[in-house]
Design an enzyme around this catalytic site. Structure first.
Site, mmCIF file in Angstrom:
data_model
loop_
_atom_site.group_PDB
_atom_site.id
_atom_site.type_symbol
_atom_site.label_atom_id
_atom_site.label_comp_id
_atom_site.label_asym_id
_atom_site.label_seq_id
_atom_site.Cartn_x
_atom_site.Cartn_y
_atom_site.Cartn_z
ATOM 1 C CD GLU A 159 -3.036 -1.189 2.146
ATOM 2 O OE1 GLU A 159 -2.939 -0.403 3.107
ATOM 3 O OE2 GLU A 159 -3.987 -1.986 2.001
ATOM 4 N N PRO A 160 1.649 1.480 -1.025
ATOM 5 C CG PRO A 160 2.401 1.629 -3.238
ATOM 6 C CD PRO A 160 1.822 0.664 -2.239
ATOM 7 C CD GLU A 163 -4.236 -5.935 1.956
ATOM 8 O OE1 GLU A 163 -4.980 -5.318 2.761
ATOM 9 O OE2 GLU A 163 -3.004 -5.810 1.958
#
Length: 399
Positions: free
Chosen positions: A209-210, A322
């Site tokens: 999750e940058p 996710e």
């Protein structure tokens, strides 16, 4: 996701384990390990789908971030046997573990040290890279593929913060910090060279999750382009992904009625469509936590469909990497419609719930309140039954 892991409980559960300290290994010492029988093959991209061990297919998978951070082989083996029994083809685990001061967390597994004296890799068999070796080897024996994540946007287990603690600057500055990027690429080289012969690796993932909150999206797009190209220079055969949540921008034609809401403003500095167009990124990733982002659960079907449309436009696979609903809610009633959207209304190549839950033999407890536990009716429906449906879906991307 932002890990709501019970790391404190995890620490207590494994605090009985004793460690023998060993000198860290300098960054220039790199070894390779052969972790997989030759029968398997490296996963490739086939249009908007993946070819896994010679078979182009849709798949269901799961997140098991903790697999390489377990001290007990029995814990690893038990979890993987249950994952395989559920029918999951692919798992996503953390391939990072950085510490600035290992003495402060003696219970924690870590793969590298970053501090004022330099950058070192940890070959201690009790709490170093050998734990990741074991996890990958054990997955390979069961025919399970591994998405290996190389860094973390968050602080858990050593993310961006462990680089900026040493090399200075802010969280957002990490992406353009020359010294931090040099160290990060050193770590990438260490991991990729170690496992690049293994067909167990599904893909290398740049980061969990940058985000670069408030930044122009061009910063992460350039970083993703440069870093993925670097990985391809080390290993041209394995797939590479970004690991982002799939944030869209209000300028996109795929966001009607949502232009001014959080997931579409570009606030987190990520533009899914521009990033998916990067030649050295092989597929797109999408995460969704409607309860955290301020959306109702039915909106998730729109979010999935929008990313499928972009994947179709660019001719690349999209993975719903996710998705979750907290414990205590009607998970089956909420998530089954999302899975139905994936199966019947899109050509999303695969989906992976966050996260797989199990009772570890050692008593370790690294799980959060999103975990869906093996043996429950929820997992029977959302895991076993869905995995069977995905495996049986005709492997043609028509939607």
């Amino acid at each position: 996701m932002y890990l709501l892991t019970r790391l404190a409980l995890f620490a207590v559960a494994i605090s009985h384990v004793s460690f023998v300290a060993s000198a860290p290994t300098p960054v220039d010492l790199v070894e390779r390990v052969d972790l997989q029988p030759r029968a398997a093959s490296i996963t490739t991209r086939n249009g908007r789908l993946f070819t896994i061990d010679g078979q182009t297919q849709y798949f269901a998978g799961t997140n098991a971030w903790w697999l390489g951070h377990l001290h007990s082989n029995a814990d690893v083996d038990a979890a993987l046997s249950q994952i395989a029994a559920t029918g999951y083809k692919v798992i996503r685990i953390w391939g990072f573990g950085t510490s600035n001061n290992p003495a402060a967390t003696p219970w924690q597994i870590y793969y590298q040290v970053l501090n004022s004296t330099g950058q070192y890799f940890n070959y201690n068999p009790d709490n170093g890279i050998a734990r990741l070796d074991y996890a990958i080897a054990a997955a390979g024996k069961l025919g399970i593929k591994v998405i290996l994540v190389l860094n973390n946007n968050y602080d858990d287990l050593g993310g961006i913060n462990t680089y900026t603690n040493v090399y200075g600057g802010t969280h957002n500055g990490f992406y353009t910090n020359t010294a931090a990027q040099t160290a990060y690429k050193n770590y990438i080289r260490f991991i990729v060279n170690r496992y690049r012969a293994s067909p167990t690796i599904f893909s290398w993932e740049l980061m969990n999750e940058p985000r670069c909150s408030g930044c122009a999206s061009s910063i992460i797009t350039k970083w993703a382009s440069d870093t993925s190209a670097y990985i391809k220079s080390l290993d041209a055969r394995h797939l590479v992904s970004l690991g982002d949540e799939g944030w869209l921008t209000s300028t996109s034609s795929y966001v009607p009625n949502y232009e001014q809401t959080y997931a579409y403003t570009g606030y987190e500095g990520v533009d899914f469509e521009k990033n998916l167009a990067i030649p050295t990124l092989d597929y797109g990733t999408v995460h969704v936590y409607a309860n955290q982002w301020g959306y109702n659960y039915t909106w998730v079907n729109t979010w999935i469909a929008q990313h499928n449309t972009i994947g179709k436009k660019l001719g690349k696979p999209v993975l719903l990497e996710e998705y979750a609903v907290p414990d205590g809610e009607d998970r089956v009633g909420i998530m089954c419609p999302w899975q139905e959207t994936v199966v019947k209304k899109t050509s999303i190549a695969g989906d992976m719930m966050w996260q797989f839950g199990t009772k570890f033999p050692s008593g370790a407890q690294p799980l959060d309140y999103y975990a869906v536990y093996y043996g429950t009716s929820d997992l029977q429906t959302l895991g076993n039954a869905h995995a069977k449906v995905m495996a049986g879906k005709v492997a043609v991307a028509t939607l």
